[in-house]
Design a protein around this motif. Sequence first.
Motif, mmCIF file in Angstrom:
data_model
loop_
_atom_site.group_PDB
_atom_site.id
_atom_site.type_symbol
_atom_site.label_atom_id
_atom_site.label_comp_id
_atom_site.label_asym_id
_atom_site.label_seq_id
_atom_site.Cartn_x
_atom_site.Cartn_y
_atom_site.Cartn_z
ATOM 1 N N ALA A 81 10.385 2.200 -0.883
ATOM 2 C CA ALA A 81 9.147 1.546 -1.304
ATOM 3 C C ALA A 81 9.188 0.068 -0.947
ATOM 4 C CB ALA A 81 8.924 1.720 -2.808
ATOM 5 N N ASN A 82 7.990 -0.522 -0.821
ATOM 6 C CA ASN A 82 7.860 -1.977 -0.737
ATOM 7 C C ASN A 82 6.651 -2.373 -1.574
ATOM 8 O OD1 ASN A 82 5.632 -1.371 0.881
ATOM 9 N ND2 ASN A 82 6.636 -1.974 2.802
ATOM 10 N N ALA A 83 6.044 -3.521 -1.285
ATOM 11 C CA ALA A 83 4.930 -3.987 -2.112
ATOM 12 C C ALA A 83 3.684 -3.137 -1.949
ATOM 13 C CB ALA A 83 4.623 -5.441 -1.760
ATOM 14 N N ASP A 84 3.529 -2.501 -0.787
ATOM 15 C CA ASP A 84 2.271 -1.837 -0.467
ATOM 16 C C ASP A 84 2.336 -0.323 -0.404
ATOM 17 O OD1 ASP A 84 0.967 -4.369 -0.049
ATOM 18 O OD2 ASP A 84 2.016 -4.495 1.879
ATOM 19 N N ALA A 85 3.520 0.252 -0.260
ATOM 20 C CA ALA A 85 3.588 1.689 -0.017
ATOM 21 C C ALA A 85 4.862 2.295 -0.573
ATOM 22 C CB ALA A 85 3.495 1.964 1.485
ATOM 23 N N ILE A 86 4.766 3.580 -0.873
ATOM 24 C CA ILE A 86 5.924 4.422 -1.166
ATOM 25 C C ILE A 86 5.974 5.451 -0.054
ATOM 26 C CG2 ILE A 86 7.053 5.873 -2.882
ATOM 27 C CD1 ILE A 86 4.747 4.817 -4.810
ATOM 28 N N VAL A 87 7.121 5.593 0.588
ATOM 29 C CA VAL A 87 7.266 6.531 1.703
ATOM 30 C C VAL A 87 8.254 7.612 1.290
ATOM 31 C CG1 VAL A 87 7.860 6.809 4.135
ATOM 32 C CG2 VAL A 87 6.749 4.715 3.359
ATOM 33 N N VAL A 88 7.826 8.867 1.415
ATOM 34 C CA VAL A 88 8.582 9.995 0.885
ATOM 35 C C VAL A 88 8.882 10.980 2.003
ATOM 36 C CG1 VAL A 88 8.575 11.864 -0.806
ATOM 37 C CG2 VAL A 88 7.394 9.719 -1.321
ATOM 38 N N ALA A 89 10.152 11.381 2.119
ATOM 39 C CA ALA A 89 10.568 12.369 3.118
ATOM 40 C C ALA A 89 10.508 13.757 2.498
ATOM 41 C CB ALA A 89 11.983 12.057 3.616
ATOM 42 N N ASN A 90 9.542 14.567 2.933
ATOM 43 C CA ASN A 90 9.373 15.934 2.438
ATOM 44 C C ASN A 90 10.209 16.872 3.309
ATOM 45 O OD1 ASN A 90 7.419 15.231 0.424
ATOM 46 N ND2 ASN A 90 5.918 15.023 2.060
ATOM 47 N N ASP B 223 7.934 -4.061 6.442
ATOM 48 C CA ASP B 223 6.598 -4.362 5.918
ATOM 49 C C ASP B 223 5.608 -3.241 6.209
ATOM 50 O OD1 ASP B 223 7.442 -6.730 4.880
ATOM 51 O OD2 ASP B 223 6.766 -7.950 6.558
ATOM 52 N N ASP B 224 5.554 -2.768 7.444
ATOM 53 C CA ASP B 224 4.566 -1.750 7.803
ATOM 54 C C ASP B 224 5.114 -0.681 8.744
ATOM 55 O OD1 ASP B 224 4.734 -3.217 10.160
ATOM 56 O OD2 ASP B 224 2.853 -4.264 9.812
ATOM 57 N N LEU B 225 6.420 -0.599 8.870
ATOM 58 C CA LEU B 225 7.032 0.439 9.679
ATOM 59 C C LEU B 225 8.056 1.204 8.847
ATOM 60 C CD1 LEU B 225 7.745 -1.349 13.110
ATOM 61 C CD2 LEU B 225 5.887 0.247 12.584
ATOM 62 N N ALA B 226 7.999 2.522 8.942
ATOM 63 C CA ALA B 226 8.994 3.375 8.285
ATOM 64 C C ALA B 226 9.859 4.019 9.362
ATOM 65 C CB ALA B 226 8.318 4.453 7.451
ATOM 66 N N VAL C 172 16.496 13.162 -7.286
ATOM 67 C CA VAL C 172 17.247 13.180 -6.026
ATOM 68 C C VAL C 172 17.285 11.811 -5.355
ATOM 69 C CG1 VAL C 172 16.832 15.619 -5.580
ATOM 70 C CG2 VAL C 172 15.185 13.929 -4.758
ATOM 71 N N ALA C 173 16.371 10.917 -5.713
ATOM 72 C CA ALA C 173 16.337 9.599 -5.075
ATOM 73 C C ALA C 173 15.533 8.648 -5.945
ATOM 74 C CB ALA C 173 15.714 9.683 -3.679
ATOM 75 N N ALA C 174 15.811 7.353 -5.792
ATOM 76 C CA ALA C 174 15.077 6.329 -6.535
ATOM 77 C C ALA C 174 14.953 5.087 -5.670
ATOM 78 C CB ALA C 174 15.776 5.995 -7.853
ATOM 79 N N ALA C 175 13.869 4.345 -5.869
ATOM 80 C CA ALA C 175 13.655 3.120 -5.100
ATOM 81 C C ALA C 175 12.841 2.138 -5.927
ATOM 82 C CB ALA C 175 12.931 3.420 -3.789
ATOM 83 N N LEU C 176 13.114 0.856 -5.733
ATOM 84 C CA LEU C 176 12.335 -0.216 -6.358
ATOM 85 C C LEU C 176 11.316 -0.755 -5.374
ATOM 86 C CD1 LEU C 176 15.289 -2.108 -8.040
ATOM 87 C CD2 LEU C 176 13.373 -1.108 -9.306
ATOM 88 N N ASN C 177 10.174 -1.227 -5.889
ATOM 89 C CA ASN C 177 9.232 -1.918 -5.010
ATOM 90 C C ASN C 177 9.737 -3.323 -4.721
ATOM 91 O OD1 ASN C 177 8.795 -3.193 -7.448
ATOM 92 N ND2 ASN C 177 6.569 -2.911 -7.453
ATOM 93 N N THR C 178 9.013 -4.060 -3.890
ATOM 94 C CA THR C 178 9.470 -5.393 -3.472
ATOM 95 C C THR C 178 9.613 -6.343 -4.651
ATOM 96 O OG1 THR C 178 8.400 -5.093 -1.320
ATOM 97 C CG2 THR C 178 8.984 -7.342 -1.954
#
Length: 315
Positions: free
Chosen positions: A11-20, A53-56, A264-270
């Motif tokens: 995750a960052n300030a604008d998005a959460i990206v999840v691998a399905n 910022d805008d690339l995963a 299974v996973a955890a993330a903090l935003n910016t």
Amino acid sequence: MNRGPIADLTANADAIVVANYGDDSVAVVRPDNAGAPALVSVEGEPLAVALTDDLAFVVTSAAEADTVAVIDTRTHAVVGSYPLAFAVTAVLAGPDGKRAYAARAGHDHVDVAVIDITADRVGTIDIGAGAGSTIDALAVDAAGRRLYVGVTTSRGSRVVVVDIETAKARKSIAFGAPIRDLAVAADGSVYVLTSDLQARGVVEVIDPKTFGITASINAGTLPIQMALSADGARAYVVDYDQIAVLCTVTHEVIETITVGARPVAAALNTAGDRLYVADVDGCVTAFRVAAPAPLYSPFDAVAFDAVRELAPVGV
């Protein structure tokens, strides 16, 4: 919109990206938008993800090769693809957003592929740990000068410190148990999550100046991942059936977080005030947590109890 088991999220300030993992797709969730997540199809099973910022940068596994796919999180399009030799075991985005680092394990060595997005080329940092070795975690300091590589072998584990400018290893620090994750705090301190059946989970803290271990903190039963606040005051450790919130000052577990299924996973935003937790049922739950501060402040238990920003949502 449940897409099955989740392998990783960031995750960052604008998005959460999840691998399905089971759906061959990546979900891009806007935390300030109540609409459905945007789904991006990828070729192969997504295993790990890193974010600028805008690339995963998404590691996918297929019969032909493991690949790092580059996804524009604004347009939800795959804008780059880098097939790599050997098995890719971890991925990291550089702080400048121009490079990604992919850990690879061959039959008799490990290395790190350096993907230069601007030049559209791939270089290699040789780690050379011998047969049966793996790299399960990567981290980089805020200045982008040091790359920390968590190497596990049949004889133990070590953190290799790489000078990014020269692509050469400078030093290694030995550990006993396998390394599960790495994180670097704003002051440069390196946090190493290890676990095995004998020692259980431990977070070791490395001084970046002396490369000595300054603290060892018990961290659950069989932890697999860790999210660290920017000030290093709290570590959110993904254990078998909960998230353990560690105070790295007092070396205590000050809170535990549970979700509907095994995490299974955890993330903090910016900003560090939202913790996103993915579970085996394919759901992501968000919690408000205390934002990091220049000086340590206790975990905000009132805010944690009062706010669950996203009722469990499938992605």
